[in-house]
Write a protein that holds these residues in place. Structure first.
Motif, PDB file in Angstrom:
ATOM      1  N   ASP A  80       8.070  -9.699  -2.874  1.00  0.00           N
ATOM      2  CA  ASP A  80       9.327  -8.868  -3.553  1.00  0.00           C
ATOM      3  C   ASP A  80       9.350  -7.528  -2.530  1.00  0.00           C
ATOM      4  OD1 ASP A  80       7.759  -7.084  -6.355  1.00  0.00           O
ATOM      5  OD2 ASP A  80       7.056  -7.178  -4.109  1.00  0.00           O
ATOM      6  N   GLY A  81       8.648  -7.459  -1.456  1.00  0.00           N
ATOM      7  CA  GLY A  81       8.730  -6.299  -0.685  1.00  0.00           C
ATOM      8  C   GLY A  81       7.775  -4.935  -1.094  1.00  0.00           C
ATOM      9  N   SER A  82       7.260  -5.093  -2.101  1.00  0.00           N
ATOM     10  CA  SER A  82       6.291  -3.984  -2.594  1.00  0.00           C
ATOM     11  C   SER A  82       5.019  -4.333  -1.777  1.00  0.00           C
ATOM     12  CB  SER A  82       5.861  -4.233  -4.036  1.00  0.00           C
ATOM     13  OG  SER A  82       5.089  -5.330  -4.372  1.00  0.00           O
ATOM     14  N   THR A  83       4.346  -3.180  -1.578  1.00  0.00           N
ATOM     15  CA  THR A  83       2.969  -3.018  -0.692  1.00  0.00           C
ATOM     16  C   THR A  83       1.961  -2.474  -1.378  1.00  0.00           C
ATOM     17  OG1 THR A  83       3.909  -0.896  -0.171  1.00  0.00           O
ATOM     18  CG2 THR A  83       4.738  -2.598   1.302  1.00  0.00           C
ATOM     19  N   THR A  84       0.815  -2.592  -0.809  1.00  0.00           N
ATOM     20  CA  THR A  84      -0.337  -2.146  -1.473  1.00  0.00           C
ATOM     21  C   THR A  84      -1.431  -1.984  -0.183  1.00  0.00           C
ATOM     22  OG1 THR A  84      -0.474  -3.598  -3.369  1.00  0.00           O
ATOM     23  CG2 THR A  84      -2.546  -2.688  -2.876  1.00  0.00           C
ATOM     24  N   TYR A  85      -1.780  -0.869  -0.083  1.00  0.00           N
ATOM     25  CA  TYR A  85      -2.351  -0.049   1.274  1.00  0.00           C
ATOM     26  C   TYR A  85      -3.992  -0.044   0.870  1.00  0.00           C
ATOM     27  CZ  TYR A  85       2.041   0.816   3.658  1.00  0.00           C
ATOM     28  OH  TYR A  85       3.112   0.634   4.290  1.00  0.00           O
ATOM     29  N   ASN A  86      -4.611  -0.156   1.770  1.00  0.00           N
ATOM     30  CA  ASN A  86      -6.332   0.416   1.569  1.00  0.00           C
ATOM     31  C   ASN A  86      -5.882   1.850   1.830  1.00  0.00           C
ATOM     32  OD1 ASN A  86      -8.685   1.439   2.443  1.00  0.00           O
ATOM     33  ND2 ASN A  86      -9.262  -0.388   3.541  1.00  0.00           N
ATOM     34  N   SER A  87      -6.507   2.779   0.754  1.00  0.00           N
ATOM     35  CA  SER A  87      -6.344   4.076   0.652  1.00  0.00           C
ATOM     36  C   SER A  87      -6.961   5.019   1.872  1.00  0.00           C
ATOM     37  CB  SER A  87      -6.748   4.687  -0.570  1.00  0.00           C
ATOM     38  OG  SER A  87      -8.079   4.361  -0.714  1.00  0.00           O
ATOM     39  N   ALA A  88      -7.741   4.519   2.506  1.00  0.00           N
ATOM     40  CA  ALA A  88      -8.523   5.259   3.454  1.00  0.00           C
ATOM     41  C   ALA A  88      -7.644   5.314   4.650  1.00  0.00           C
ATOM     42  CB  ALA A  88      -9.763   4.501   3.917  1.00  0.00           C
ATOM     43  N   LEU A  89      -6.688   4.318   4.986  1.00  0.00           N
ATOM     44  CA  LEU A  89      -5.716   4.318   6.128  1.00  0.00           C
ATOM     45  C   LEU A  89      -4.177   4.397   5.600  1.00  0.00           C
ATOM     46  CD1 LEU A  89      -7.420   1.153   7.509  1.00  0.00           C
ATOM     47  CD2 LEU A  89      -7.485   3.646   8.579  1.00  0.00           C
ATOM     48  N   LYS A  90      -3.984   4.839   4.655  1.00  0.00           N
ATOM     49  CA  LYS A  90      -2.633   4.843   3.976  1.00  0.00           C
ATOM     50  C   LYS A  90      -1.794   5.859   4.757  1.00  0.00           C
ATOM     51  CE  LYS A  90       0.179   4.794  -0.079  1.00  0.00           C
ATOM     52  NZ  LYS A  90       0.166   4.989  -1.582  1.00  0.00           N
ATOM     53  N   SER A  91      -2.307   6.987   5.048  1.00  0.00           N
ATOM     54  CA  SER A  91      -1.569   8.131   5.734  1.00  0.00           C
ATOM     55  C   SER A  91      -1.233   7.456   7.037  1.00  0.00           C
ATOM     56  CB  SER A  91      -2.138   9.216   5.794  1.00  0.00           C
ATOM     57  OG  SER A  91      -3.611   9.142   6.719  1.00  0.00           O
ATOM     58  N   ARG A  92      -1.841   6.647   7.765  1.00  0.00           N
ATOM     59  CA  ARG A  92      -1.688   6.207   9.116  1.00  0.00           C
ATOM     60  C   ARG A  92      -0.823   4.858   9.082  1.00  0.00           C
ATOM     61  NH1 ARG A  92      -5.455   5.724  13.224  1.00  0.00           N
ATOM     62  NH2 ARG A  92      -7.076   4.902  11.771  1.00  0.00           N
ATOM     63  N   LEU A  93      -0.827   4.084   8.172  1.00  0.00           N
ATOM     64  CA  LEU A  93      -0.062   2.839   8.327  1.00  0.00           C
ATOM     65  C   LEU A  93       1.175   2.632   7.506  1.00  0.00           C
ATOM     66  CD1 LEU A  93      -3.190   0.547   6.997  1.00  0.00           C
ATOM     67  CD2 LEU A  93      -2.218   0.447   9.192  1.00  0.00           C
ATOM     68  N   SER A  94       2.134   1.605   8.207  1.00  0.00           N
ATOM     69  CA  SER A  94       3.378   1.408   7.751  1.00  0.00           C
ATOM     70  C   SER A  94       3.482  -0.043   7.748  1.00  0.00           C
ATOM     71  CB  SER A  94       4.268   2.034   8.519  1.00  0.00           C
ATOM     72  OG  SER A  94       5.470   1.946   7.756  1.00  0.00           O
TER      73      SER A  94
END
Lengths: 107, 118
Positions: free
Chosen positions: B54-68
């Motif tokens: 559906d286009g939603s995303t789940t990030y590894n919080s340790a890298l979230k600030s650098r990832l897209s």
């Protein structure tokens, strides 16, 4: 984060042997545990999902078991194509984490 | 059959950004999620992020600030962008399909090697 520990980093066995690879979680993961195989060329395949369910096309000599914090992958009747590194992975809590891997070699 | 193939720049300078593409076939991105996982040389696997059908995303919080992460369903492509690269970001980057059987990665690409170096 949940730490996944595979205490045996390498294992040597003979063709036809039964091999068990262990994986321990730093806290209970309610059977939310997968196993992957990585061949020497880097190819990664899913073997087992949700502790004991066999992924489509995976030989029946592979099986998984466990509960709580302790899980294992068993390969019965080891074959040459089973030479690989095996990783466990939990998906109980974010971030999903992998064990450090167990490298299986032929004796 | 299900296939995933990563493509990337190979070599990136420190402090720059990285863009990798995963092109899939044999399934639709409107039905399946796609993960990114990386593996530094000689080390284990690290889960980075997933984009769901559906286009939603789940990030590894340790890298979230650098990832897209993003995707183009019509082109069957998933895009990963990582900023502020350092030498310890050197790794093989894999994309993998999320299984219908919960949170497992049932098919993986061959990986694309990324080296961070000046």
């Amino acid at each position: 984060d949940i730490q996944m520990t595979q205490t045996t980093s390498s294992l040597s066995a003979s063709l036809g042997d039964k091999v068990t690879i262990s994986c321990s979680a730093s806290q209970g993961i309610s059977n939310y545990l997968n196993w992957y195989q990585q061949k020497p060329d880097g190819t990664v395949k899913l073997l087992i999902y949700y502790t004991s369910s066999l992924h489509s096309g995976v030989p029946s000599r592979f099986s998984g078991s466990g509960s709580g914090t302790d899980y294992s992958l068993t390969i019965s009747n080891l074959e040459p194509e089973d030479i690989a590194t095996y990783y466990c992975q939990q998906y109980s809590n974010l971030p999903w984490t992998f064990g450090g891997g167990t490298k299986l070699e032929i004796k | 059959q299900v296939q995933l193939k990563e493509s990337g720049p190979g070599l990136v300078a420190p402090s720059q950004s990285l863009s990798i593409t995963c092109t899939v076939s044999g399934f639709s991105l409107t039905t399946y999620g796609v993960h990114w996982v990386r593996q530094p040389p000689g080390k284990g696997l690290e889960w980075l992020v997933v984009i769901w059908s559906d286009g939603s995303t789940t990030y590894n919080s340790a890298l979230k600030s650098r990832l897209s992460i993003s995707k183009d369903n019509s082109k069957s492509q998933v895009f990963l962008k990582m900023n502020s690269l350092q030498t310890d970001d050197t790794a093989m980057y894999y994309c993998a399909r999320n299984s219908v059987y919960g949170r497992s990665m049932d098919y993986w690409g061959q990986g694309t090697s990324v080296t961070i170096s000046s």
